[in-house]
Write an enzyme that holds these catalytic residues in place. Structure first.
Site, PDB file in Angstrom:
ATOM      1  N   HIS A  49     -82.126   7.584  61.284  1.00  0.00           N
ATOM      2  CA  HIS A  49     -82.118   6.268  60.658  1.00  0.00           C
ATOM      3  C   HIS A  49     -81.084   5.526  61.394  1.00  0.00           C
ATOM      4  O   HIS A  49     -79.915   5.902  62.081  1.00  0.00           O
ATOM      5  CB  HIS A  49     -81.550   6.668  59.301  1.00  0.00           C
ATOM      6  CG  HIS A  49     -81.516   5.313  58.327  1.00  0.00           C
ATOM      7  ND1 HIS A  49     -80.530   4.391  58.065  1.00  0.00           N
ATOM      8  CD2 HIS A  49     -82.262   5.071  57.399  1.00  0.00           C
ATOM      9  CE1 HIS A  49     -80.671   3.342  57.591  1.00  0.00           C
ATOM     10  NE2 HIS A  49     -81.843   3.770  56.972  1.00  0.00           N
ATOM     11  N   GLY A  90     -84.677   1.297  50.794  1.00  0.00           N
ATOM     12  CA  GLY A  90     -83.403   1.507  50.352  1.00  0.00           C
ATOM     13  C   GLY A  90     -82.821   0.948  49.386  1.00  0.00           C
ATOM     14  O   GLY A  90     -83.196   1.552  48.082  1.00  0.00           O
ATOM     15  N   ASN A  99     -84.685   5.996  49.904  1.00  0.00           N
ATOM     16  CA  ASN A  99     -83.472   6.402  50.580  1.00  0.00           C
ATOM     17  C   ASN A  99     -82.444   5.936  49.635  1.00  0.00           C
ATOM     18  O   ASN A  99     -81.980   4.752  49.730  1.00  0.00           O
ATOM     19  CB  ASN A  99     -83.573   5.744  52.158  1.00  0.00           C
ATOM     20  CG  ASN A  99     -82.257   6.404  52.915  1.00  0.00           C
ATOM     21  OD1 ASN A  99     -81.553   7.035  52.437  1.00  0.00           O
ATOM     22  ND2 ASN A  99     -81.889   5.611  53.896  1.00  0.00           N
ATOM     23  N   TRP A 100     -81.752   6.967  48.907  1.00  0.00           N
ATOM     24  CA  TRP A 100     -80.410   6.646  48.353  1.00  0.00           C
ATOM     25  C   TRP A 100     -79.283   6.442  49.178  1.00  0.00           C
ATOM     26  O   TRP A 100     -78.217   6.072  48.379  1.00  0.00           O
ATOM     27  CB  TRP A 100     -80.296   7.518  47.156  1.00  0.00           C
ATOM     28  CG  TRP A 100     -81.566   7.651  46.348  1.00  0.00           C
ATOM     29  CD1 TRP A 100     -82.764   6.852  46.176  1.00  0.00           C
ATOM     30  CD2 TRP A 100     -81.691   8.498  45.080  1.00  0.00           C
ATOM     31  NE1 TRP A 100     -83.570   7.271  45.414  1.00  0.00           N
ATOM     32  CE2 TRP A 100     -83.061   8.208  44.553  1.00  0.00           C
ATOM     33  CE3 TRP A 100     -80.814   9.659  44.497  1.00  0.00           C
ATOM     34  CZ2 TRP A 100     -83.575   8.998  43.494  1.00  0.00           C
ATOM     35  CZ3 TRP A 100     -81.443  10.287  43.507  1.00  0.00           C
ATOM     36  CH2 TRP A 100     -82.799   9.919  42.850  1.00  0.00           C
ATOM     37  N   LYS A 101     -79.337   6.775  50.292  1.00  0.00           N
ATOM     38  CA  LYS A 101     -78.045   6.686  51.105  1.00  0.00           C
ATOM     39  C   LYS A 101     -76.788   7.414  50.442  1.00  0.00           C
ATOM     40  O   LYS A 101     -76.875   8.094  49.706  1.00  0.00           O
ATOM     41  CB  LYS A 101     -77.729   5.181  51.473  1.00  0.00           C
ATOM     42  CG  LYS A 101     -79.070   4.543  52.030  1.00  0.00           C
ATOM     43  CD  LYS A 101     -78.623   3.178  52.662  1.00  0.00           C
ATOM     44  CE  LYS A 101     -80.286   2.106  52.786  1.00  0.00           C
ATOM     45  NZ  LYS A 101     -79.904   1.042  53.440  1.00  0.00           N
ATOM     46  N   SER A 152     -85.278  -4.034  53.657  1.00  0.00           N
ATOM     47  CA  SER A 152     -85.187  -4.939  52.415  1.00  0.00           C
ATOM     48  C   SER A 152     -86.544  -5.132  51.673  1.00  0.00           C
ATOM     49  O   SER A 152     -86.937  -5.925  50.890  1.00  0.00           O
ATOM     50  CB  SER A 152     -84.886  -6.238  52.821  1.00  0.00           C
ATOM     51  OG  SER A 152     -83.366  -6.266  53.558  1.00  0.00           O
ATOM     52  N   GLU A 195     -88.141   0.341  61.312  1.00  0.00           N
ATOM     53  CA  GLU A 195     -87.164  -0.346  60.554  1.00  0.00           C
ATOM     54  C   GLU A 195     -86.316  -1.048  61.309  1.00  0.00           C
ATOM     55  O   GLU A 195     -85.228  -0.725  62.228  1.00  0.00           O
ATOM     56  CB  GLU A 195     -86.234   0.794  59.860  1.00  0.00           C
ATOM     57  CG  GLU A 195     -87.026   1.640  58.898  1.00  0.00           C
ATOM     58  CD  GLU A 195     -86.000   2.270  57.600  1.00  0.00           C
ATOM     59  OE1 GLU A 195     -86.251   1.976  56.734  1.00  0.00           O
ATOM     60  OE2 GLU A 195     -84.892   2.599  58.175  1.00  0.00           O
TER      61      GLU A 195
END
Ligand code: PEP
Length: 260
Positions: free
Chosen positions: A95, A236, A10-12, A215, A167
């Site tokens: 999310h 992430g 997930n590159w946000k 993380s 998460e």
């Protein structure tokens, strides 16, 4: 046969189109095609289209980070799941950054899950408790509410194409998260699977992929992926670094090879 391990990056809200394309290029150089691991990339909405033309689909599947639940209409600024149908295989839904920064309620998440399924996109539904909720001993109630609402009105057939990611908000790097113990992830994912089993039966629950996210990096990914309940990871920060992300995929493939 073992389930495929799912590794989702997930590159946000990071990387412009050029930087995204460069990262894909680097990943394609480093990641081999593995039939026992599925690698999924979630770039920004802007980069999805160019990246869909760049990627080799033997290596990667594409994922949207979010979309709107209505298929079409006067909703300025939004992109619908219907519009993404030809572009992505997966979409992240609910999310914690959407729930926390953008006020996404349980009902909105439910509507988005239904829109994804309606448009033949596999939702990756993120669930997880905050630090405060955990400290108050409410984590199971929170997960129960998030899971049961998100899956509301889905049929047994729909559920075959749904992924859940556990998460815990207190473990996500963007919220200054601390590392969750693998046993905690195991326990909570088993609890989520039990919820799915209560709703849709044991077989549906066992075949559903449930991921861990919080993380995760190339050093600790093995400790999560080795857990019997964990079918993959949602990554992430470490997914923005091609060394780290390709190493995570490598560890997943090694584990699958050891399991054969
Ligand atoms: C995430 O954004 O879903 C996530 C798990 O992030 P990170 O790996 O950076 O904690």
């Amino acid at each position: 046969m073992n389930k495929k391990l799912l590794i989702v990056g997930n590159w946000k809200m990071h990387l412009n189109v050029h930087q995204s394309s460069l990262l894909v290029h680097r990943l394609q150089e480093r990641i081999a095609v593995h039939h026992d691991v599925e690698v999924v990339l979630a770039p920004s909405m802007l980069a999805l289209q160019p990246i869909s033309m760049q990627i080799d689909r033997r290596y990667f599947r594409l994922c949207a980070q979010d979309a709107y639940y209505k298929d079409e209409g006067g909703y300025t600024g939004e992109v619908s799941f219907a519009m993404l149908g030809d572009l992505v295989h997966y979409a992240i839904v609910g999310h914690s950054s959407r729930r926390i920064y953008f006020g996404e309620t349980l009902d909105i998440v439910r509507d988005k899950v239904q829109a994804a399924v309606r448009n033949e996109i596999t939702p990756i539904i993120c669930v997880g408790e905050t630090r405060q909720e955990r400290d108050a001993g409410e984590e199971k109630q929170v997960l129960h509410d998030q899971v049961t609402t998100a899956l509301m009105n889905l049929t047994g057939k729909d559920i075959e194409n749904v992924v859940i990611a556990y998460e815990p908000v207190w473990a996500i790097s963007a919220f200054n998260g601390t590392i969750a113990k693998p046993e905690d992830a195991q326990k909570m994912i088993a609890y989520i699977r039990k919820q799915v089993s209560d709703l849709y039966g044991k077989r549906a629950a066992e075949s559903m992929s449930i991921l861990y996210g919080g993380s995760v990096n190339e050093h600790d990914v093995r400790s999560y992926l080795s857990l019997p309940e964990v079918d993959g990871v949602l990554v992430g920060a470490a997914s923005l670094n091609y060394h780290q992300f390709s190493e995570i995929v490598k560890v997943a493939h090694q584990l699958q090879t050891e399991r054969k």
